[in-house]
Design a protein around this motif. Structure first.
Motif, short mmCIF file in Angstrom:
data_model
loop_
_atom_site.label_atom_id
_atom_site.label_comp_id
_atom_site.label_asym_id
_atom_site.label_seq_id
_atom_site.Cartn_x
_atom_site.Cartn_y
_atom_site.Cartn_z
N ARG A 37 23.81 20.52 -0.58
CA ARG A 37 24.92 19.59 -0.38
C ARG A 37 24.53 18.18 -0.84
O ARG A 37 25.29 17.51 -1.53
CB ARG A 37 25.35 19.55 1.08
N VAL A 38 23.34 17.73 -0.45
CA VAL A 38 22.88 16.40 -0.84
C VAL A 38 22.72 16.32 -2.35
O VAL A 38 23.13 15.35 -2.99
CB VAL A 38 21.56 16.03 -0.12
N GLN A 39 22.15 17.35 -2.95
CA GLN A 39 21.93 17.36 -4.40
C GLN A 39 23.27 17.30 -5.15
O GLN A 39 23.42 16.52 -6.10
CB GLN A 39 21.15 18.60 -4.80
N ARG A 40 24.23 18.09 -4.73
CA ARG A 40 25.55 18.08 -5.38
C ARG A 40 26.24 16.73 -5.17
O ARG A 40 26.88 16.20 -6.07
CB ARG A 40 26.42 19.23 -4.86
N ALA A 41 26.13 16.17 -3.96
CA ALA A 41 26.75 14.87 -3.67
C ALA A 41 26.15 13.78 -4.55
O ALA A 41 26.87 12.93 -5.08
CB ALA A 41 26.59 14.53 -2.19
N ARG A 42 24.83 13.81 -4.72
CA ARG A 42 24.17 12.82 -5.58
C ARG A 42 24.64 12.95 -7.02
O ARG A 42 24.85 11.95 -7.71
CB ARG A 42 22.66 12.98 -5.51
N ALA A 43 24.76 14.20 -7.48
CA ALA A 43 25.21 14.43 -8.86
C ALA A 43 26.63 13.91 -9.05
O ALA A 43 26.95 13.28 -10.08
CB ALA A 43 25.13 15.92 -9.19
N ARG A 44 27.51 14.15 -8.08
CA ARG A 44 28.89 13.66 -8.20
C ARG A 44 28.93 12.12 -8.11
O ARG A 44 29.71 11.47 -8.81
CB ARG A 44 29.78 14.32 -7.15
N LEU A 45 28.11 11.54 -7.25
CA LEU A 45 28.05 10.08 -7.15
C LEU A 45 27.57 9.49 -8.48
O LEU A 45 28.15 8.53 -8.98
CB LEU A 45 27.11 9.65 -6.02
N ARG A 46 26.55 10.07 -9.04
CA ARG A 46 26.03 9.59 -10.33
C ARG A 46 27.11 9.67 -11.40
O ARG A 46 27.33 8.71 -12.14
CB ARG A 46 24.80 10.40 -10.73
N ALA A 47 27.78 10.81 -11.48
CA ALA A 47 28.84 10.99 -12.49
C ALA A 47 29.95 9.96 -12.28
O ALA A 47 30.47 9.38 -13.24
CB ALA A 47 29.39 12.40 -12.43
N ARG A 48 30.29 9.72 -11.04
CA ARG A 48 31.36 8.77 -10.72
C ARG A 48 30.93 7.34 -11.06
O ARG A 48 31.73 6.54 -11.57
CB ARG A 48 31.73 8.89 -9.24
N LEU A 49 29.67 7.00 -10.78
CA LEU A 49 29.16 5.66 -11.14
C LEU A 49 29.17 5.46 -12.65
O LEU A 49 29.53 4.40 -13.15
CB LEU A 49 27.75 5.46 -10.59
N ILE A 50 28.77 6.49 -13.38
CA ILE A 50 28.75 6.41 -14.85
C ILE A 50 30.16 6.19 -15.37
O ILE A 50 30.39 5.35 -16.24
CB ILE A 50 28.11 7.67 -15.46
N GLU A 51 31.10 6.93 -14.83
CA GLU A 51 32.48 6.83 -15.30
C GLU A 51 33.15 5.54 -14.84
O GLU A 51 33.71 4.79 -15.64
CB GLU A 51 33.28 8.03 -14.78
N ALA A 52 33.08 5.28 -13.55
CA ALA A 52 33.85 4.16 -12.99
C ALA A 52 33.21 2.80 -13.27
O ALA A 52 33.91 1.82 -13.49
CB ALA A 52 34.02 4.35 -11.49
N CYS A 53 31.91 2.72 -13.23
CA CYS A 53 31.23 1.43 -13.40
C CYS A 53 30.54 1.32 -14.75
O CYS A 53 29.84 0.35 -15.02
CB CYS A 53 30.21 1.22 -12.28
N GLN A 54 30.71 2.33 -15.59
CA GLN A 54 30.11 2.37 -16.93
C GLN A 54 28.62 2.09 -16.89
O GLN A 54 28.08 1.29 -17.65
CB GLN A 54 30.83 1.39 -17.86
#
Length: 182
Positions: free
Chosen positions: A143-160
């Motif tokens: 769960r933590v690993q998947r959450a980190r991956a989604r957070l990273r993807a979201r940071l890349i997309e939303a905050c470039q």
């Protein structure tokens, strides 16, 4: 004193000369540097006789003299005024990214947000997370690993967010509260 210098010099002079001539187009320049190396050894006096590896010392002095000579031959342009001024801020981009994190974290699912908040922000161990949520340790880790991956993807997309060659954050585009998701 001079005996140990002369012994080392006789043992390594030819090798030093080949090294310098290999790196310089002029035999005269190589011979001049070789003489500088010898003089430096003589100036060290008793210190030279106490060296563990006189050959390594001689080659280091020769390399340094070679570098100094080659640097002196390259024209050096004066720095522009912008280089003379210190940067306005000397902060790590990852520290600045904290301004983007709360909003992006709020865009994650409740499960992802809880896993990140408890483990990464509050320091709860994954074992303790598993116990708290009634999961197996493997389930909590996943769960933590998947959450980190989604957070990273979201940071890349939303905050470039951009990363350097080593994978460290190098820069990002801050988001304002008026920005839409994505």
């Amino acid at each position: 004193m001079m005996a140990c210098i002369l012994r080392a010099w006789c043992a390594h002079q030819a090798e030093l000369c080949r090294f310098l001539r290999h790196h310089l187009s002029s035999e005269t320049d190589a011979d001049d540097l070789l003489q500088e190396v010898f003089l430096k050894a003589v100036r060290t006096r008793e210190g030279f006789c106490t060296l563990n590896n006189p050959r390594a010392w001689l080659f280091q002095v020769a390399r340094n003299a070679l570098i100094d000579l080659l640097r002196s031959r390259h024209p050096q342009a004066p720095l522009s005024e912008s280089f003379a001024q210190p940067p306005a801020e000397d902060t790590d981009p990852i520290d600045d990214l904290s301004a983007c994190l709360p909003r992006v974290l709020g865009e994650l699912s409740a499960d992802d947000r809880l896993a990140i908040t408890l483990c990464d922000l509050q320091g709860l161990t994954q074992q303790a997370l598993a116990k708290r949520l009634g999961l197996s340790l493997a389930g909590a880790k996943s769960r933590v690993q998947r959450a980190r991956a989604r957070l990273r993807a979201r940071l890349i997309e939303a905050c470039q967010v951009k990363f350097d060659d080593t994978g460290r954050v190098c820069c990002y585009t801050p988001r304002t509260t008026d920005d839409e998701h994505g």
